[in-house]
Write a protein that holds these residues in place. Structure first.
Motif: not given
Length: 344
Positions: A213, A236, A239, A319, A321, A329-330, A332-334, A336-337
């Motif tokens: 990040r 994005l 992904i 991230d 994936v 499925e991401v 590391t989606s918890a 924020p970015k």
């Protein structure tokens, strides 16, 4: 493989994958439909209790001499070895195993390891949870006056407290102009108000995690805000492209084309991502050199485009994936970015 052939495993990551062996000195031998594990007195007792094998052999002296005796007893004529074997070890094996013909094989286990089963995914998810929780615990360190080294040390300490065996790689904490160096060496530079901070870290609890990040210590300057938005758009796009049956070179192109279209193509010099598992870099990668490799369900890859402006600073967003049967499925989606979460 007939009874005059055998496969020798010396890559420790492959040995870990097959048997659970985590020592620094060992080898595995597939022969007669069985797996033999070789190690020395330092790891023998632990291996007997923790590892999977059909037979374990404790080397009393040189591991190569013990292996040579077993190969001779079993009358092995052809010994397959991994292509990752060093030249020095190849030459030593040729001398010690003179009665057998050595044949390199193209990393069969690296390909086998590329798609993770549910147990491996649980381990990766746990490492990711440790990494994110550790980051959340050090928020008070992310302030002007703190050094890169202090931030990294606190982050790694929290990872250990949460159950990590180690870091998956050397933590990168890069302040200001240092963030323009993709693999910046974390040092004594101190965070100052009005600049950006790039952090790339990952815990290892048997399996690895990896995330990046980029943060700003007030509203970013116009150029840095612009490249942040571009990198996020590129990430994005990649992904979105990452799904079963898609060539990984096309996933790389999805990110690279966004950055190039905005005029920053020359400032994105590395691949878009890599697989991870027991090791931080595994097969396959997401890059212009991915060839015909395609995304398959069970693959776990990073997606980490970046833009690096020498002397000014850089932005990378990464991230982890998972490729699923229907998409991705991401994991590391918890973390924020969005740009709003990047301004501290």
């Amino acid at each position: 493989m007939d009874n005059q052939e055998a496969l020798l495993i010396t890559n420790l990551a492959n040995l870990d994958y097959l048997t659970g062996f985590s020592g620094s000195h060992g080898a595995g031998l597939f022969t007669d439909g069985q797996l033999m594990l070789f190690t020395d007195s330092r790891y023998y007792d632990a291996a007997r209790q923790q590892c999977f094998f059909d037979e374990i052999v404790q080397a009393s002296g040189s591991l190569e001499i013990t292996l040579s005796q077993v190969l001779a007893d079993k009358r092995i004529k052809t010994l397959y070895v991994e292509q990752s074997l060093s030249l020095e070890r190849w030459q030593r094996f040729r001398e010690q195993f003179a009665h057998a013909s050595l044949q390199p094989v193209a990393s069969p286990l690296e390909f086998l390891r590329s798609c993770k089963d549910h147990l491996e995914l649980d381990l990766i998810r746990n490492s990711i949870h440790i990494s994110i929780t550790a980051f959340e615990r050090i928020s008070s360190c992310l302030r002007p006056g703190t050094s890169e080294r202090e931030i990294a040390a606190e982050l790694e300490y929290q990872c250990r407290r949460l159950g990590a065996d180690s870091q998956a790689f050397s933590t990168i904490v890069a302040w200001g102009p240092g963030s323009a160096v993709p693999h910046h060496q974390t040092g004594a530079n101190r965070v100052e108000q009005g600049g950006n901070l790039l952090m790339d870290w990952g815990a290892k609890a048997h399996y690895c995690s990896d995330m990046t990040r980029t943060f700003f210590f007030e509203k970013p300057q116009k150029q840095m805000e612009e490249i942040y938005r571009i990198v996020l758009e590129a990430q994005l796009a990649a992904i979105e492209q990452l799904k079963p049956g898609v060539k990984l070179i096309d996933v790389d192109a999805a990110a690279r084309s966004v950055i190039t279209d905005y005029g920053f193509g020359e400032f994105f010099g590395h691949g878009t991502g890599h697989s991870l598992g027991i090791e931080i870099h595994e097969h396959p990668t997401i890059s212009p050199r991915s060839g015909d490799a395609i995304a398959e369900p069970g693959m776990v890859l990073t997606v980490e485009p970046g833009i690096y402006l020498p002397g000014s600073g850089g932005v990378r967003i990464e991230d982890v994936v998972l490729v699923t049967p229907t998409g991705n499925e991401v994991l590391t989606s918890a973390l924020p970015k969005g740009l709003e979460s990047a301004v501290l």
